[in-house]
Motif scaffolding. Structure first.
Motif, short mmCIF file in Angstrom:
data_model
loop_
_atom_site.label_atom_id
_atom_site.label_comp_id
_atom_site.label_asym_id
_atom_site.label_seq_id
_atom_site.Cartn_x
_atom_site.Cartn_y
_atom_site.Cartn_z
N VAL A 38 0.85 -1.20 0.00
CA VAL A 38 0.00 0.00 0.00
C VAL A 38 0.88 1.25 0.00
CG1 VAL A 38 -1.85 -1.17 1.28
CG2 VAL A 38 -0.14 0.15 2.52
N GLY B 62 2.58 4.99 -1.41
CA GLY B 62 3.31 5.47 -2.58
C GLY B 62 2.85 6.84 -3.02
N ILE B 63 3.60 7.40 -3.96
CA ILE B 63 3.27 8.74 -4.47
C ILE B 63 1.91 8.72 -5.17
CG2 ILE B 63 4.52 8.45 -6.65
CD1 ILE B 63 5.38 11.40 -6.39
N LEU B 64 1.55 7.58 -5.76
CA LEU B 64 0.19 7.34 -6.22
C LEU B 64 -0.33 6.24 -5.30
CD1 LEU B 64 -1.90 8.01 -8.46
CD2 LEU B 64 -1.14 5.96 -9.61
N PRO B 65 -1.13 6.61 -4.31
CA PRO B 65 -1.45 5.64 -3.25
C PRO B 65 -2.41 4.55 -3.74
CG PRO B 65 -2.68 7.66 -2.94
CD PRO B 65 -1.83 7.88 -4.14
N LYS C 95 9.73 10.81 9.05
CA LYS C 95 10.05 11.81 8.02
C LYS C 95 9.91 11.26 6.60
CE LYS C 95 13.07 14.56 10.91
NZ LYS C 95 14.32 14.40 11.61
N ILE C 96 9.66 9.97 6.46
CA ILE C 96 9.52 9.40 5.12
C ILE C 96 8.22 9.88 4.49
CG2 ILE C 96 9.25 7.26 3.81
CD1 ILE C 96 11.06 5.87 5.73
N ARG C 97 8.30 10.27 3.21
CA ARG C 97 7.12 10.72 2.48
C ARG C 97 6.97 9.91 1.19
NH1 ARG C 97 6.38 12.30 6.82
NH2 ARG C 97 6.52 14.43 7.60
N ASP C 98 5.72 9.58 0.84
CA ASP C 98 5.40 8.80 -0.36
C ASP C 98 5.89 7.35 -0.25
OD1 ASP C 98 4.35 11.16 -1.54
OD2 ASP C 98 6.34 11.70 -2.28
N ALA C 99 6.08 6.88 0.96
CA ALA C 99 6.62 5.53 1.14
C ALA C 99 5.57 4.46 0.84
CB ALA C 99 7.12 5.37 2.56
N THR C 100 6.05 3.26 0.58
CA THR C 100 5.16 2.11 0.43
C THR C 100 5.35 1.21 1.65
OG1 THR C 100 6.91 1.08 -0.89
CG2 THR C 100 5.08 2.08 -2.08
N ALA C 101 4.33 0.40 1.93
CA ALA C 101 4.42 -0.52 3.08
C ALA C 101 3.84 -1.86 2.65
CB ALA C 101 3.62 0.04 4.26
#
Lengths: 88, 363
Positions: A8, A10-13, A45-51
């Protein structure tokens, strides 16, 4: 039983997922989840990350793919390659 | 030897009051310290008197011109991850203008867009890099195998190659690179909390500055720009990741992704769970609303977006006193209107354009 790998965010979630039937015992699953579950809190601080999550019997656990034990690597690499987007 | 009743400096290097003090102090075995202090004070007094009496011509001859402040310079590095995911394993391939191996397309992309980002922030807004203190921009390309994403990890930008089918390389659009770098700027300024409205503002600021970076690189004014984010990253001529001009239309009935869920107006704000799966309350979804407010503002002002609308948004985003980590859409609306009035005057075309922009977005 069926296990489902999900990604889930990301920059495009978007959500991506793939499932596979495995013949693992409950004890084996528990041992694997203990090993790969995400214990530490993510860097805020992470941005646009995926998990990633592993869903077993309807319960999704956040996991760290880097911690997959060697004997399960091929299965998880296959799942990753097979992941498809869930349409929004 | 000095005569203590004389005040003539030619006859006496050490004035009488000082030598008296020195003698007193000597008996207390403090002579070196007192001597040092008193001589220094005397020197300062004399210098001040001497330089204070100079005329401009004398001063220009005697005084060195003030050293010009060092002009900030871009510091940037590119690391090739070679499909690895451990960032410390990245190999340095480009270092401050010097290619350490033949530059591939992704290296060229991040160097061009990284430079354009640094230039916009410095040349237009007077900002020295992400932290305004000259932080080196570090790009990590070819992350993971077919990774279809780009992210800011708190210190660095990381880009995947995409799967090659749905997504191309995430370095393919300068607005994506500017987007990730602007996450760094926000981190060092308001540090907007990455949840719900403040998170959506965080995402929107990255899109706003990302599109300005692309427009400036391509010399596009507000009419010429398509206002699309990631139009090359998402494959297919009619697809992009986001549309600032018409949120919700970046991709429609895409065979794999479906339809862009972004709202353009606040009455369509999507309440989503504040979790990984809920995009932390829809930070990439509801950013469409504030993106649209910026688009309308910039379009109504006209010309190049970074010249006026960008200036207003930058002034608001860097107002640390009034723009807080938990600021919401309403707070940012009020702040941008206030900045527009300060910069261009109350009732000015620019201030009215900002008010209209937020009204169109129904904030």
């Amino acid at each position: 039983m069926k296990i489902k790998l999900q990604r889930v965010g990301g920059i495009l979630p978007m959500t991506k997922e793939a499932a596979i039937e495995v013949d693992w015992t409950d004890e084996e699953i528990k041992k694997l989840l203990d090993c790969i579950c995400l214990k530490e809190k993510k860097d805020s601080k992470i941005r646009d990350a995926t998990a990633h999550f592993l869903e077993v019997k309807g319960k999704a656990t956040p996991i760290d793919l880097k911690k997959i034990p060697l004997e399960y690597k091929a299965i998880f690499e296959g799942l990753e390659a097979d992941m498809k987007f869930v349409k929004s | 030897m000095c005569r203590h009743n004389s005040h003539d400096p030619v006859q006496c290097i050490i004035p009488p009051y000082m030598s008296d003090k020195l003698l007193d102090a000597a008996s207390n075995a403090r002579l070196p310290a007192v001597l040092n202090n008193e001589l220094r004070s005397s020197r300062f007094r004399n210098d001040r008197s001497f330089f204070g009496n100079l005329n401009d011509a004398q001063r220009s001859v005697l005084l060195k011109p003030a050293k010009a402040p060092t002009k900030p310079v871009l510091k940037m590095q590119v690391y090739d991850m070679e499909k690895d995911t451990v960032l410390s394993n990245g190999k340095l391939v480009w270092n401050n203008g010097k290619a350490l191996k033949t530059m591939d397309t992704d290296t060229k992309n991040v160097v061009a867009a990284g430079t354009a980002t640094w230039d916009l922030y410095y040349q237009i807004f007077g900002r020295n890099s992400i932290d305004n203190l000259g932080l080196a921009l570090k790009h990590y390309i070819h992350y993971d195998n077919k990774y279809d994403n780009a992210f800011w990890d708190g210190r660095r930008m990381v880009y995947g190659d995409g799967d090659g089918k749905i997504f191309g390389s995430f370095t393919a659009d300068p607005d994506i690179i500017g987007h990730e770098l602007t996450h760094g700027v926000t981190q060092y300024e308001s540090n907007l909390v990455y949840h719900n409205q403040s998170g959506a503002l965080n995402e929107s600021l990255s899109d706003v500055f990302g599109i300005m970076i692309k427009q400036r690189l391509l010399n596009q004014d507000v009419k010429k720009s398509k206002w699309l984010i990631g139009e090359n990253v998402l494959k297919g001529a009619k697809y992009s990741l986001r549309s600032m001009k018409a949120p919700g239309t970046a991709y429609v009935n895409h065979p794999d992704l479906g339809t862009d869920p972004q709202p353009a107006t606040f009455d369509k704000y999507m309440v989503l769970p504040d979790t990984d799966r809920g995009d932390w309350g829809g930070v990439h979804i509801n950013s469409g609303i504030t993106n649209f407010a910026f688009y309308v503002t910039a379009f109504n002002i006209g010309g190049f977006s970074w010249e006026k609308a960008g200036m207003i948004w930058y002034a608001a985003m860097t107002d640390k006193e009034n723009f807080q980590p938990t600021s919401n859409f309403e707070d940012f609306k009020n702040l941008t209107i206030q900045k527009a009035e300060l910069l261009f005057g109350s009732g000015s075309l620019e201030a009215n354009a900002v008010t209209d922009g937020w009204a169109e977005a129904k904030v």
